[in-house]
Design a protein around this motif. Structure first.
Motif, PDB file in Angstrom:
ATOM      1  N   LEU A 136      14.334  -6.130  -2.482  1.00  0.00           N
ATOM      2  CA  LEU A 136      13.312  -5.990  -3.514  1.00  0.00           C
ATOM      3  C   LEU A 136      11.878  -5.944  -2.997  1.00  0.00           C
ATOM      4  O   LEU A 136      11.034  -5.282  -3.609  1.00  0.00           O
ATOM      5  N   VAL A 137      11.569  -6.588  -1.895  1.00  0.00           N
ATOM      6  CA  VAL A 137      10.195  -6.547  -1.382  1.00  0.00           C
ATOM      7  C   VAL A 137       9.793  -5.113  -1.009  1.00  0.00           C
ATOM      8  O   VAL A 137       8.704  -4.666  -1.393  1.00  0.00           O
ATOM      9  N   PRO A 138      10.631  -4.343  -0.319  1.00  0.00           N
ATOM     10  CA  PRO A 138      10.225  -2.957  -0.016  1.00  0.00           C
ATOM     11  C   PRO A 138      10.017  -2.095  -1.266  1.00  0.00           C
ATOM     12  O   PRO A 138       9.125  -1.246  -1.287  1.00  0.00           O
ATOM     13  N   VAL A 139      10.819  -2.310  -2.301  1.00  0.00           N
ATOM     14  CA  VAL A 139      10.665  -1.538  -3.537  1.00  0.00           C
ATOM     15  C   VAL A 139       9.332  -1.896  -4.192  1.00  0.00           C
ATOM     16  O   VAL A 139       8.568  -1.014  -4.603  1.00  0.00           O
ATOM     17  N   CYS A 140       9.043  -3.178  -4.269  1.00  0.00           N
ATOM     18  CA  CYS A 140       7.772  -3.618  -4.841  1.00  0.00           C
ATOM     19  C   CYS A 140       6.604  -3.072  -4.016  1.00  0.00           C
ATOM     20  O   CYS A 140       5.602  -2.603  -4.569  1.00  0.00           O
ATOM     21  N   ALA A 141       6.728  -3.102  -2.708  1.00  0.00           N
ATOM     22  CA  ALA A 141       5.669  -2.583  -1.827  1.00  0.00           C
ATOM     23  C   ALA A 141       5.447  -1.090  -2.078  1.00  0.00           C
ATOM     24  O   ALA A 141       4.293  -0.627  -2.114  1.00  0.00           O
ATOM     25  N   GLN A 142       6.511  -0.335  -2.271  1.00  0.00           N
ATOM     26  CA  GLN A 142       6.390   1.100  -2.553  1.00  0.00           C
ATOM     27  C   GLN A 142       5.618   1.321  -3.854  1.00  0.00           C
ATOM     28  O   GLN A 142       4.731   2.178  -3.932  1.00  0.00           O
ATOM     29  N   LEU A 143       5.941   0.545  -4.878  1.00  0.00           N
ATOM     30  CA  LEU A 143       5.253   0.669  -6.161  1.00  0.00           C
ATOM     31  C   LEU A 143       3.786   0.256  -6.040  1.00  0.00           C
ATOM     32  O   LEU A 143       2.899   0.920  -6.588  1.00  0.00           O
ATOM     33  N   LEU A 144       3.532  -0.823  -5.315  1.00  0.00           N
ATOM     34  CA  LEU A 144       2.149  -1.276  -5.113  1.00  0.00           C
ATOM     35  C   LEU A 144       1.339  -0.245  -4.336  1.00  0.00           C
ATOM     36  O   LEU A 144       0.184   0.042  -4.686  1.00  0.00           O
ATOM     37  N   ASP A 145       1.927   0.309  -3.286  1.00  0.00           N
ATOM     38  CA  ASP A 145       1.226   1.315  -2.476  1.00  0.00           C
ATOM     39  C   ASP A 145       0.870   2.542  -3.314  1.00  0.00           C
ATOM     40  O   ASP A 145      -0.243   3.074  -3.216  1.00  0.00           O
ATOM     41  N   ALA A 146       1.814   2.984  -4.141  1.00  0.00           N
ATOM     42  CA  ALA A 146       1.555   4.152  -4.985  1.00  0.00           C
ATOM     43  C   ALA A 146       0.444   3.859  -5.986  1.00  0.00           C
ATOM     44  O   ALA A 146      -0.442   4.693  -6.198  1.00  0.00           O
ATOM     45  N   ALA A 147       0.474   2.672  -6.586  1.00  0.00           N
ATOM     46  CA  ALA A 147      -0.565   2.309  -7.561  1.00  0.00           C
ATOM     47  C   ALA A 147      -1.921   2.139  -6.884  1.00  0.00           C
ATOM     48  O   ALA A 147      -2.948   2.526  -7.444  1.00  0.00           O
ATOM     49  N   ALA A 148      -1.934   1.587  -5.686  1.00  0.00           N
ATOM     50  CA  ALA A 148      -3.198   1.426  -4.954  1.00  0.00           C
ATOM     51  C   ALA A 148      -3.744   2.788  -4.526  1.00  0.00           C
ATOM     52  O   ALA A 148      -4.952   3.039  -4.629  1.00  0.00           O
ATOM     53  N   THR A 149      -2.885   3.677  -4.068  1.00  0.00           N
ATOM     54  CA  THR A 149      -3.300   5.022  -3.667  1.00  0.00           C
ATOM     55  C   THR A 149      -3.886   5.783  -4.854  1.00  0.00           C
ATOM     56  O   THR A 149      -4.843   6.548  -4.703  1.00  0.00           O
ATOM     57  N   ALA A 151      -5.549   4.458  -7.096  1.00  0.00           N
ATOM     58  CA  ALA A 151      -6.701   3.651  -7.514  1.00  0.00           C
ATOM     59  C   ALA A 151      -6.466   2.975  -8.866  1.00  0.00           C
ATOM     60  O   ALA A 151      -7.404   2.735  -9.617  1.00  0.00           O
ATOM     61  N   ASP A 152      -5.189   2.658  -9.153  1.00  0.00           N
ATOM     62  CA  ASP A 152      -4.842   1.929 -10.374  1.00  0.00           C
ATOM     63  C   ASP A 152      -5.000   0.425 -10.199  1.00  0.00           C
ATOM     64  O   ASP A 152      -5.274  -0.283 -11.167  1.00  0.00           O
ATOM     65  N   ILE A 153      -4.741  -0.052  -8.984  1.00  0.00           N
ATOM     66  CA  ILE A 153      -4.776  -1.495  -8.732  1.00  0.00           C
ATOM     67  C   ILE A 153      -5.548  -1.781  -7.446  1.00  0.00           C
ATOM     68  O   ILE A 153      -5.835  -0.871  -6.665  1.00  0.00           O
ATOM     69  N   ARG A 154      -5.825  -3.050  -7.246  1.00  0.00           N
ATOM     70  CA  ARG A 154      -6.464  -3.490  -6.007  1.00  0.00           C
ATOM     71  C   ARG A 154      -5.567  -3.117  -4.835  1.00  0.00           C
ATOM     72  O   ARG A 154      -4.349  -3.200  -4.929  1.00  0.00           O
ATOM     73  N   PRO A 155      -6.144  -2.764  -3.698  1.00  0.00           N
ATOM     74  CA  PRO A 155      -5.323  -2.351  -2.551  1.00  0.00           C
ATOM     75  C   PRO A 155      -4.814  -3.520  -1.702  1.00  0.00           C
ATOM     76  O   PRO A 155      -4.021  -3.304  -0.796  1.00  0.00           O
ATOM     77  N   ASP A 156      -5.219  -4.732  -2.009  1.00  0.00           N
ATOM     78  CA  ASP A 156      -4.891  -5.871  -1.145  1.00  0.00           C
ATOM     79  C   ASP A 156      -3.760  -6.743  -1.678  1.00  0.00           C
ATOM     80  O   ASP A 156      -3.627  -7.899  -1.303  1.00  0.00           O
ATOM     81  N   VAL A 157      -2.912  -6.202  -2.547  1.00  0.00           N
ATOM     82  CA  VAL A 157      -1.823  -6.980  -3.134  1.00  0.00           C
ATOM     83  C   VAL A 157      -0.599  -6.907  -2.231  1.00  0.00           C
ATOM     84  O   VAL A 157      -0.152  -5.825  -1.857  1.00  0.00           O
ATOM     85  N   ASN A 158      -0.062  -8.052  -1.880  1.00  0.00           N
ATOM     86  CA  ASN A 158       1.105  -8.175  -1.008  1.00  0.00           C
ATOM     87  C   ASN A 158       2.360  -8.270  -1.871  1.00  0.00           C
ATOM     88  O   ASN A 158       2.411  -9.081  -2.799  1.00  0.00           O
ATOM     89  N   ALA A 159       3.367  -7.465  -1.574  1.00  0.00           N
ATOM     90  CA  ALA A 159       4.586  -7.414  -2.387  1.00  0.00           C
ATOM     91  C   ALA A 159       5.297  -8.762  -2.442  1.00  0.00           C
ATOM     92  O   ALA A 159       5.710  -9.209  -3.514  1.00  0.00           O
ATOM     93  N   PHE A 160       5.457  -9.413  -1.304  1.00  0.00           N
ATOM     94  CA  PHE A 160       6.150 -10.705  -1.302  1.00  0.00           C
ATOM     95  C   PHE A 160       5.396 -11.714  -2.156  1.00  0.00           C
ATOM     96  O   PHE A 160       5.996 -12.443  -2.949  1.00  0.00           O
ATOM     97  N   GLU A 161       4.072 -11.751  -2.008  1.00  0.00           N
ATOM     98  CA  GLU A 161       3.269 -12.702  -2.785  1.00  0.00           C
ATOM     99  C   GLU A 161       3.371 -12.417  -4.288  1.00  0.00           C
ATOM    100  O   GLU A 161       3.480 -13.341  -5.092  1.00  0.00           O
ATOM    101  N   LEU A 162       3.345 -11.135  -4.654  1.00  0.00           N
ATOM    102  CA  LEU A 162       3.456 -10.791  -6.071  1.00  0.00           C
ATOM    103  C   LEU A 162       4.808 -11.215  -6.626  1.00  0.00           C
ATOM    104  O   LEU A 162       4.879 -11.829  -7.698  1.00  0.00           O
TER     105      LEU A 162
END
Length: 194
Positions: A136-149, A151-162
């Motif tokens: 699940l961490v890689p899937v969350c990271a993929q979603l976070l990276d896409a949202a950060a790219t 410019a939907d979300i902050r770019p400093d969000v860590n998948a494991f922490e979320l």
């Protein structure tokens, strides 16, 4: 794995599509029973929810630990597979992330029904946390990276922490005075860029 004449190992045959669907129905029924009645839910209740006989459950899962592990893995896989699908079909990466976090919350509510069993001394459960993290961490990271790219979300969000934060917010989900989904929604909204 069986050996053929050439000495090479052959993979185990894949289950038929109908067998996979039947197993998924059985696992969904068990997950539902675990949420409402705990992991000690009677097998006859799980069988009735799945529309199968008790023998079918024991044929697939000889022990309760086998059933618990299978339910957990089934739900992790469903959550992991949903991420790329949501990313491909949602209007924005942030929408995909939000929908996926909702699915993750649903998974966590069921997982809390499994919590006592997962924390037991049964060796069948030892590798499940690592499996959960690895899938699940890689899937969350993929979603976070896409949202950060995007410019939907902050770019400093860590998948494991979320995922850890969402998990912590879901701990009190059994208390009717506490709305875990609302709290998680506030967390996800806080990821947005101003």
């Amino acid at each position: 794995m069986a050996d053929n004449d050439s000495g090479e190992a052959q993979p185990a045959p894949r289950k038929r599509a109908d067998a996979r669907r039947n197993e998924a129905t059985l696992l969904d029924a068990a997950a539902s029973a675990f949420v409402t009645s705990g992991v000690d839910a009677p097998v006859r209740d799980i069988a009735a929810r799945a529309g199968v006989g008790v023998g079918t459950i024991y044929r697939h899962f000889p022990t309760r630990a086998d059933l618990i592990v299978a339910v957990y893995r089934h739900q992790v896989e469903a959550c992991a597979q949903a991420g790329p699908t949501l990313l491909a079909t949602s209007s924005t990466p942030h929408a995909a992330l939000t929908q996926w976090i909702d699915l993750f919350v649903d998974f966590l509510v069921t997982k809390h029904g499994l919590a006592a069993a997962l924390q037991s001394d049964n060796t069948a459960f030892e590798s499940l946390h690592a499996y959960f993290i690895d899938r699940l961490v890689p899937v969350c990271a993929q979603l976070l990276d896409a949202a950060a790219t995007a410019a939907d979300i902050r770019p400093d969000v860590n998948a494991f922490e979320l995922l850890r934060a969402v998990g912590n917010l879901c701990i009190g989900a059994g208390d009717p005075r506490y709305d875990a989904r609302r709290m998680v929604g506030l967390l996800v909204a806080g990821l947005r860029l101003p």
